[in-house]
Design an enzyme around this catalytic site. Sequence first.
Site, PDB file in Angstrom:
ATOM      1  N   SER A  61      75.397   9.864  30.061  1.00 45.87           N
ATOM      2  CA  SER A  61      75.668  10.176  28.923  1.00 45.87           C
ATOM      3  C   SER A  61      75.919   9.207  28.209  1.00 45.87           C
ATOM      4  CB  SER A  61      76.965  11.785  28.086  1.00 45.87           C
ATOM      5  OG  SER A  61      75.963  11.524  27.198  1.00 45.87           O
ATOM      6  N   GLU A  62      74.606   8.350  26.758  1.00 47.81           N
ATOM      7  CA  GLU A  62      74.888   7.324  26.460  1.00 47.81           C
ATOM      8  C   GLU A  62      75.892   6.760  25.046  1.00 47.81           C
ATOM      9  OE1 GLU A  62      72.146   9.077  26.433  1.00 47.81           O
ATOM     10  OE2 GLU A  62      71.174   9.208  24.514  1.00 47.81           O
ATOM     11  N   ASN A  63      76.265   7.921  25.475  1.00 51.06           N
ATOM     12  CA  ASN A  63      77.631   7.761  24.435  1.00 51.06           C
ATOM     13  C   ASN A  63      78.567   6.791  25.063  1.00 51.06           C
ATOM     14  OD1 ASN A  63      77.474  10.072  25.120  1.00 51.06           O
ATOM     15  ND2 ASN A  63      79.492  10.863  23.732  1.00 51.06           N
TER      16      ASN A  63
ATOM     17  N   SER B 139      77.661   1.327  27.927  1.00 55.62           N
ATOM     18  CA  SER B 139      76.198   2.314  28.658  1.00 55.62           C
ATOM     19  C   SER B 139      75.438   1.389  28.279  1.00 55.62           C
ATOM     20  CB  SER B 139      76.425   2.666  27.466  1.00 55.62           C
ATOM     21  OG  SER B 139      76.022   4.589  27.771  1.00 55.62           O
TER      22      SER B 139
END
Lengths: 234, 212
Positions: B50-52, B92
């Site tokens: 999850s890119e967060n 990330s």
Amino acid sequence: MKKVYGSATEALDGLLFDGMFIAAGGFGLCGIPELLLEAIRESGVKDLTFASNNAGVDDFGIGILLQTRQVKKMISSYVGENKEFMRQYLGGELELEFNPQGTLAERMRAGGCGIPGFYTKTGVGTLIAEGKEVKTFDGEDYILEHGIVADLAIVKAWKADDTGNLVFRKTARNFNPPAAMCGKVCIAEVEEIVPRSALDGDAIHLPGIYVHRIIQGEHEKRIEQRTVRTREDA
Amino acid sequence: MSNDAKGWDRNRMAARAAEELEDGMYVNLGIGIPTLVANYVGDKDITLQSENGMLGMGAFPFEGDEDPDLINAGKQTITELNRTAYFDSATSFGMIRGGKIAAAILGAMEVAENGDLANWMIPGKLVKGMGGAMDLVAGVGRVIVVMDHTSKHGESKVLKACTLPLTGKAVVDRIITNLAVLDVVEGGLKLVELADGVTEEELRAATDATIV
């Protein structure tokens, strides 16, 4: 070294001026410096430029500074959840610079690391590349992006010691470390200030060198999209 | 194409996309149909990014277990796994831009036969932003688009050239629609597989892009 302040307003004392550039941590409403944003609103400082992945919602996060027209420009990757933002933007009252999310994070990190520019593949051949230098490395095109250095960084962490060493919790870390790094001054608001040595030196997420002022306070930590499964589904 | 009995529904498209994933892959799933792909990975050991700032994303929490500090890139509450790792946004996107993520599965408004992708902006309409989509398509190993083949008005979304502002140029590898699976190759799109009950003739009739 005295970094701990009594309140968000005290911590902001002497740092705010009209037209300043602020970098803020957070992703959506997760890990946002909600107490500092509230105090900035109360200060009345205006014409602010914010580098922040999102713009909050109408009544929480950066949204509360949009209500009072204190924001002149946003540098963000996604602003979808804020009606007042859209109203001001479409009405020409608010400037918006879209940055791809990773480019924004790296611009902050780079700015804090003394790197004035870097080349990235992200956005090559798109609107984002317009007006930017293109350079070819090993046959592939990259565009030049600039590091961000902000007048002030405001971030939210889980725990700090009084020297500003920070520990974040789960996905509330997000943009907070890179935002902190790119500030000429950084204020961190935390849920708990703990004694020295209570934090494991091997497990510090952001060393205190990046953090100049610290406050502790109660956080609402609002959830933007509550998604659950029922126990019967399991 | 308006025959509802033909082709794949959302879940079948997601299940087909899950077949693209191999054991051991680190994968990023976009919002919408791509999110459903997680339901169909079966026994494969897939790590969702999850890119967060998270690797090893779990399911939605049980009611009452929501944690405001634990959300996915769609800002939804989620859970962690026993192998989850958290990191900041710069790290990330370092792993995304650095090509460490094997594949991204994402939705689209338009895809072109040269692999151009448009999924972030309709001029004149409300623009919400590209989020992490531009970084993902530029950086990950393989870009798989999952979308309806045609618009609500029946117009092909699989085009000779995109009409909307691009998210990435020549970035798409494979397109999975309700009608077919298509690969971006030299000179156009190559038919890999037809959806249930769809004929090649029907596919061609619904497709603006060149099928080679």
